[in-house]
Scaffold this active site. Structure first.
Site, short mmCIF file in Angstrom:
data_model
loop_
_atom_site.label_atom_id
_atom_site.label_comp_id
_atom_site.label_asym_id
_atom_site.label_seq_id
_atom_site.Cartn_x
_atom_site.Cartn_y
_atom_site.Cartn_z
N HIS A 88 -6.04 -6.10 -2.53
CA HIS A 88 -6.80 -6.14 -1.27
C HIS A 88 -6.76 -7.52 -0.63
CE1 HIS A 88 -9.47 -2.38 -2.25
NE2 HIS A 88 -8.23 -2.07 -1.92
N HIS A 109 0.36 4.03 -2.85
CA HIS A 109 -0.02 5.41 -2.51
C HIS A 109 1.09 6.39 -2.87
CE1 HIS A 109 -3.74 4.92 0.22
NE2 HIS A 109 -3.66 3.91 -0.63
N ASN A 142 -4.37 8.52 4.03
CA ASN A 142 -3.11 7.99 4.55
C ASN A 142 -2.93 8.11 6.05
OD1 ASN A 142 -2.33 7.40 1.91
ND2 ASN A 142 -1.27 9.35 1.64
N ARG A 160 0.83 -1.21 0.00
CA ARG A 160 0.00 0.00 0.00
C ARG A 160 0.86 1.26 0.00
NH1 ARG A 160 -3.35 2.75 4.29
NH2 ARG A 160 -5.14 3.65 3.21
#
Length: 324
Positions: free
Chosen positions: A194, A68, A95, A64
């Protein structure tokens, strides 16, 4: 700790430039550190493996962080920068309080600085950590060019604007991913990350209580038995628990897609993959054991790692602070 200089805006061209194919100025190959720091990738892999062995939740955390990072200003480690006014990317709503792995990335960077001072960028560490952590929990490896530089700008509002939301519609997801060069098929594939993700209750409570502003309504698209379980873990108006996003928590596999197909995806955005014929066909395909999901995900991650490398960057000595 050194002070953090004022953020500088990139030019309009810098903001819109997306390099999803090889550019002469930036792409240096997997052997970029062969002469300058030959131990670099081994150090990262060994440390990531140890971190994930001790805490498997970090696999999703590293993936992640890289995701991001790359979606905002490209893969330049801008997500790692601190701000004295809490206005950097890590402070943005998607975040703050939920990104994991900062401490571990700092430890990897310190080990590399001890071995090869000023050579290995934080952006390359993020890319390598995401890949190696995914492999450690069962995913397929992917090819990575190395030689990224670390950016000097990090702005919370850009992360708010550019990162996909757990509440996104299908069309909004297509737009978010399309903005950085991905097709809708690749959007669905990357949603499969995910499988090693986790969520706070805050991202799902709007599906469980007063859905769409209707008092007492639960999202009718969510499986009733799952909704009952989630309400126990996520009481209304309370912080609740941390939730795994599929049944094989911290194992990279196809069961996220099986969950989505059975209306057991956690996020509204997960459920919305079924609202489009292309999305539904892909979810159905990848929900089956033996599908091409792992290899397709690996190919999409190689593409992600090549989003807009910093053209005016540096190799930070400390990942959270621009060099002085």
């Amino acid at each position: 700790m050194a002070s953090f200089p004022p953020f500088r805006l990139l030019s309009t061209l810098g903001l819109i430039l997306l390099a999803t194919t090889t550019d002469a100025y930036s792409y240096s190959g997997a052997d970029y550190y062969k002469d300058s720091c030959p131990q670099a990738t081994t150090i990262v892999t060994d440390m990531v493996n140890n971190f994930v062995k001790g805490n498997k939740n970090l696999a999703g955390g590293f993936l992640r962080l890289h995701f991001h990072d790359c979606f905002v200003r490209g893969c330049d480690a801008s997500v790692l920068l601190n701000s004295p006014t809490n206005t950097a990317e890590k402070d943005a709503r998607p975040n703050a309080g939920s990104l994991r792995g900062f401490h571990e990335i700092d430890r990897i960077k310190a080990a590399l600085e001890a071995q090869c001072p000023g050579i290995v960028s934080c952006a390359d560490i993020l890319a390598l950590a995401a890949r190696d952590a995914t492999v450690k929990v069962g995913g397929q490896s992917w090819s990575l060019d190395l030689g990224r530089k670390d950016g000097k700008v990090s702005i919370a509002s850009e992360a708010d604007d550019k990162l996909p939301s757990p509440f996104s519609t299908y069309d909004e997801l297509v737009q978010n991913f399309g903005d950085v060069g991905f097709t809708q098929e690749e959007m669905v594939i990357l949603s499969g990350g995910h499988t090693i993700g986790r969520s706070s209750c805050g991202a799902v409570q709007s599906r469980l209580y007063n859905f769409n502003g209707v008092a007492g309504l639960t999202d009718p698209s969510i499986d009733a038995s799952l909704a009952k379980q989630l309400k126990k873990k996520c009481p209304e108006n309370e912080p609740g628990s941390t939730l795994a996003m599929d049944s094989t928590k911290n194992t990279f596999d196809h069961l996220y897609f099986k969950a989505v197909l059975n209306n057991k995806g956690l996020f509204q955005s997960d459920a919305n993959l079924l609202t489009n014929p292309v999305g539904k066909e892909l979810v159905t395909r990848y929900s089956k054991a033996g599908s091409s999901f792992s290899s397709d995900f690996a190919a999409a991650m190689t593409k992600m790692s090549n989003i807009q490398w910093a053209t005016d960057g540096e190799v930070r000595r400390v990942c959270s602070i621009i060099n002085q």
